[in-house]
Design a protein around this motif. Sequence first.
Motif, PDB file in Angstrom:
ATOM      1  N   VAL A 165       0.876  -1.172   0.000  1.00  0.00           N
ATOM      2  CA  VAL A 165       0.000   0.000   0.000  1.00  0.00           C
ATOM      3  C   VAL A 165       0.911   1.219   0.000  1.00  0.00           C
ATOM      4  O   VAL A 165       1.711   1.394   0.919  1.00  0.00           O
ATOM      5  CB  VAL A 165      -0.943   0.040   1.217  1.00  0.00           C
ATOM      6  N   LEU A 166       0.796   2.004  -1.031  1.00  0.00           N
ATOM      7  CA  LEU A 166       1.554   3.246  -1.112  1.00  0.00           C
ATOM      8  C   LEU A 166       0.650   4.372  -0.648  1.00  0.00           C
ATOM      9  O   LEU A 166      -0.527   4.426  -1.018  1.00  0.00           O
ATOM     10  CB  LEU A 166       2.016   3.498  -2.546  1.00  0.00           C
ATOM     11  N   THR A 167       1.179   5.265   0.170  1.00  0.00           N
ATOM     12  CA  THR A 167       0.400   6.398   0.663  1.00  0.00           C
ATOM     13  C   THR A 167       1.217   7.666   0.523  1.00  0.00           C
ATOM     14  O   THR A 167       2.453   7.627   0.482  1.00  0.00           O
ATOM     15  CB  THR A 167       0.020   6.224   2.143  1.00  0.00           C
ATOM     16  N   GLY A 168       0.524   8.773   0.453  1.00  0.00           N
ATOM     17  CA  GLY A 168       1.215  10.050   0.416  1.00  0.00           C
ATOM     18  C   GLY A 168       0.327  11.142  -0.126  1.00  0.00           C
ATOM     19  O   GLY A 168      -0.808  10.896  -0.552  1.00  0.00           O
ATOM     20  N   PRO A 169       0.856  12.365  -0.122  1.00  0.00           N
ATOM     21  CA  PRO A 169       0.109  13.482  -0.690  1.00  0.00           C
ATOM     22  C   PRO A 169      -0.174  13.223  -2.175  1.00  0.00           C
ATOM     23  O   PRO A 169       0.632  12.592  -2.861  1.00  0.00           O
ATOM     24  CB  PRO A 169       1.054  14.671  -0.527  1.00  0.00           C
ATOM     25  N   ALA A 222      -7.836   5.082  -2.320  1.00  0.00           N
ATOM     26  CA  ALA A 222      -8.589   5.724  -1.240  1.00  0.00           C
ATOM     27  C   ALA A 222      -8.056   7.153  -1.150  1.00  0.00           C
ATOM     28  O   ALA A 222      -6.847   7.373  -1.220  1.00  0.00           O
ATOM     29  CB  ALA A 222      -8.374   4.989   0.073  1.00  0.00           C
ATOM     30  N   VAL A 223      -8.955   8.100  -1.005  1.00  0.00           N
ATOM     31  CA  VAL A 223      -8.563   9.507  -0.976  1.00  0.00           C
ATOM     32  C   VAL A 223      -9.202  10.177   0.235  1.00  0.00           C
ATOM     33  O   VAL A 223     -10.367   9.936   0.540  1.00  0.00           O
ATOM     34  CB  VAL A 223      -9.025  10.221  -2.272  1.00  0.00           C
ATOM     35  N   VAL A 247      -3.542  10.229  -0.564  1.00  0.00           N
ATOM     36  CA  VAL A 247      -4.005   9.087  -1.342  1.00  0.00           C
ATOM     37  C   VAL A 247      -3.349   7.810  -0.818  1.00  0.00           C
ATOM     38  O   VAL A 247      -2.203   7.826  -0.376  1.00  0.00           O
ATOM     39  CB  VAL A 247      -3.641   9.266  -2.836  1.00  0.00           C
ATOM     40  N   ALA A 248      -4.082   6.704  -0.905  1.00  0.00           N
ATOM     41  CA  ALA A 248      -3.540   5.373  -0.623  1.00  0.00           C
ATOM     42  C   ALA A 248      -3.917   4.476  -1.796  1.00  0.00           C
ATOM     43  O   ALA A 248      -5.057   4.486  -2.247  1.00  0.00           O
ATOM     44  CB  ALA A 248      -4.110   4.811   0.670  1.00  0.00           C
TER      45      ALA A 248
END
Length: 68
Positions: free
Chosen positions: A17-21, A45-46, A55-56
């Motif tokens: 799972v990548l997440t970040g702005p 997912a936002v 965002v993920a």
Amino acid sequence: MSTPSSTPPDGLPRYRVLTGPDDASFCHRVSEALALGYELHEGPAVTFDGERVVVAQALLWLQPSRQS
């Protein structure tokens, strides 16, 4: 032509799972994972953290299909 590996490169996990702005850097990270052979798992997912959109995105490494 090379055969897809049944395991991700560099010891990476099959599920990530990548997440970040929500910015160009995040998009590049997802693009790099896709170029390695990962596939998107569903849509992203936002959310909004009060300052920015975050965002993920889940990614899966799918084993190559077995041919008989």
